[in-house]
Write a protein that holds these residues in place. Structure first.
Motif, PDB file in Angstrom:
ATOM      1  N   ASN A 225      13.087 -40.819  -2.040  1.00 50.68           N
ATOM      2  CA  ASN A 225      11.997 -40.274  -1.445  1.00 50.68           C
ATOM      3  C   ASN A 225      11.684 -40.504   0.224  1.00 50.68           C
TER       4      ASN A 225
ATOM      5  N   CYS B 101       9.036 -33.136   6.594  1.00 52.95           N
ATOM      6  CA  CYS B 101       9.802 -32.668   5.441  1.00 52.95           C
ATOM      7  C   CYS B 101      10.472 -31.523   5.699  1.00 52.95           C
TER       8      CYS B 101
ATOM      9  N   ASP C 218      11.301 -32.276  -4.494  1.00 51.09           N
ATOM     10  CA  ASP C 218      11.567 -32.629  -5.728  1.00 51.09           C
ATOM     11  C   ASP C 218      10.667 -32.067  -6.839  1.00 51.09           C
TER      12      ASP C 218
ATOM     13  N   ILE D  21       3.669 -41.931   0.239  1.00 49.15           N
ATOM     14  CA  ILE D  21       4.946 -41.224  -0.017  1.00 49.15           C
ATOM     15  C   ILE D  21       4.709 -39.838   0.669  1.00 49.15           C
TER      16      ILE D  21
ATOM     17  N   LEU E 241       7.324 -33.932  -3.750  1.00 48.79           N
ATOM     18  CA  LEU E 241       7.741 -34.910  -2.975  1.00 48.79           C
ATOM     19  C   LEU E 241       8.923 -34.651  -2.199  1.00 48.79           C
TER      20      LEU E 241
ATOM     21  N   HIS F 200      12.236 -35.293  -0.790  1.00 49.08           N
ATOM     22  CA  HIS F 200      13.585 -36.086  -1.298  1.00 49.08           C
ATOM     23  C   HIS F 200      14.572 -35.936  -0.058  1.00 49.08           C
TER      24      HIS F 200
END
Length: 441
Positions: free
Chosen positions: A175, A141, A155, A133, A159, A161
């Motif tokens: 995710n 991200c 999130d 992940i 993680l 999202h």
């Protein structure tokens, strides 16, 4: 397939085609060929494991122009759906082949989606040794702006999202993860960034094939891919799909893709710079060249009007100025036969009752999309109308602006019996007429 977070156009999805995949070595000096078995809709609940299917075999070809070749057969109705072996060991997942979107994502939950068809087996991350992940701190991200990537947030578990909302009302969120497409324990793609959907309204995932840095071609270093969609009305034909070189490309006719720099696209808010934008110049119906200025098919100062090729859209969509000219010609030729007061899907209003395909086609004649360099894509009169519901048939063209888009989109309905090749290395799109059903046999 269009996102509300982007401006490419949508999928109007229902039926399926399927591939299963055999083992293959992926590197930059070998080109691979994959024959794949065709599965009918009734078999979707019992997809064969790619490691045990006795019909699968791999053939190697030397090549310096592409990392590998994959050939598959598929059934076609409204959507193009592949099955790919994801993870280590592989779990077969259904994914819509979509040249109109970027992020690929798979189902990672067992909830029944709100839409048909019935759900397939979801991906179980705990069973894959190659699954990871992406945390919020990961550079992926934090998409560059503007980069026409997906909106990401952090999130409660820190993680990464993501949320996707498509123009047809479907959605997916979950995710961001890294995972391989594993053809055998020692033969895989590199780790790819995928979405692992925990909430979605469709039973299938997406194989994003556009020009974005997170698309499947970009991440897997694919320089060329092509597909040939069979005639939909027969319901019996199988088409073909290649990753890598297509042996029939010598007969294709190519147009250059229109490309846009970052600074240019920043000034054009309605433009999708990651779409496969092609130089459409005009439309003919029968022997009549419609009075549509070529500028209608090109991006204006704000980016509206670009023409893209989208495998994730069923119908073709035109901006109002082009749609109105098409409709005027249809009314002139067959106006009394139009179904009055009827609009299919809130986008298409050139519709007819009863078995109208032969009669209306005869009166309209062939429709032709005219591109630069004299390249033409002809839609034979017998394939102008789509059987939509309750015995109603509609010309497979809708108004794009009713979907909140300002683009012209050539959908898969107008790609029947046509090779469409996306040559990424040379920034061009190729077209070649073919009996797509016969090619897959």
């Amino acid at each position: 397939m269009a996102l509300f977070s982007s401006v490419s156009l949508c999928m109007l999805l229902s039926s399926l085609f399927f591939f299963t995949v055999s083992s293959a070595k992926l590197n930059h000096t070998t080109s691979l060929f994959f024959p794949l078995t065709t599965l009918s809709l009734s078999k979707t609940k019992t997809l064969p494991n790619s490691n045990t299917n006795p019909k699968l075999r791999t053939t190697l070809f030397a090549s310096s122009s592409s990392s590998y070749n994959l050939k598959s057969s598929f059934k076609y109705s409204n959507a193009l759906v592949v099955t790919l072996p994801i993870g280590t060991p592989p779990q077969v997942q259904q994914m819509v082949l979509d040249t109109g979107s970027q992020l690929s994502w798979i189902q990672c939950h067992n909830k029944t989606p709100k839409k048909t068809p019935p759900p397939t087996t979801s991906f179980d991350p705990s069973l894959s040794s190659s699954f990871s992940i992406i945390p919020c701190t990961h550079p992926q991200c934090k998409p560059r702006v503007p980069d026409y990537t997906l909106p990401t947030t952090c999130d409660q578990n820190r993680l990464c999202h993501y949320s996707y909302f498509y123009a047809d009302g479907t959605y997916a969120e979950g995710n961001l993860v890294r995972e391989k497409i594993t053809f055998s324990p020692a033969q895989t793609t590199p780790p790819l960034i995928l979405g692992c959907a925990t909430e979605s309204s469709d039973a299938r995932g997406i194989l994003g094939m556009n020009l974005g840095r997170l698309s499947f071609p970009s991440q897997a270093k694919i320089t060329k891919f092509s597909y040939c969609v069979p005639v939909r009305q027969t319901r019996t034909g199988s088409g073909s799909f290649y990753l890598g070189n297509n042996p029939g490309s010598a007969k294709f006719r190519y147009v250059n893709m229109l490309t846009f720099g970052q600074s240019q696209s920043q000034r054009m808010p309605n433009l999708d710079p990651l779409a496969y934008t092609v130089p459409l110049q005009g439309i003919r119906i029968g022997n009549t060249k419609l009075n549509i200025p070529p500028t209608v098919f090109k991006p204006n100062a704000g980016g509206s009007g670009q023409t893209m090729v989208d495998s994730g859209s069923e119908f073709t969509f035109l901006v109002d100025e082009a749609y109105d000219r098409v409709r005027e010609e249809v009314v002139r030729l067959v106006g009394p036969r139009l179904k009055k007061g009827y609009v299919y899907g809130d986008v298409a209003d050139m519709c007819f009752d009863g078995n109208a395909i032969d009669e209306i086609g005869r009166l309209l004649g062939d429709m032709v999309f005219e591109f630069e360099k004299g390249v033409e894509v002809a839609i034979p009169k017998e394939r102008l109308l789509a059987d939509v519901e309750g015995g109603v048939h509609c010309l497979g063209i809708g108004r794009s602006e009713r979907l909140g888009a300002a683009s012209n989109i050539i959908g898969n309905f107008h790609q029947q019996n046509l090779w469409v090749e996306f040559d990424l290395a040379n920034r061009r799109v190729g077209f070649g007429e073919a009996d797509c059903s016969g090619l897959a046999n």
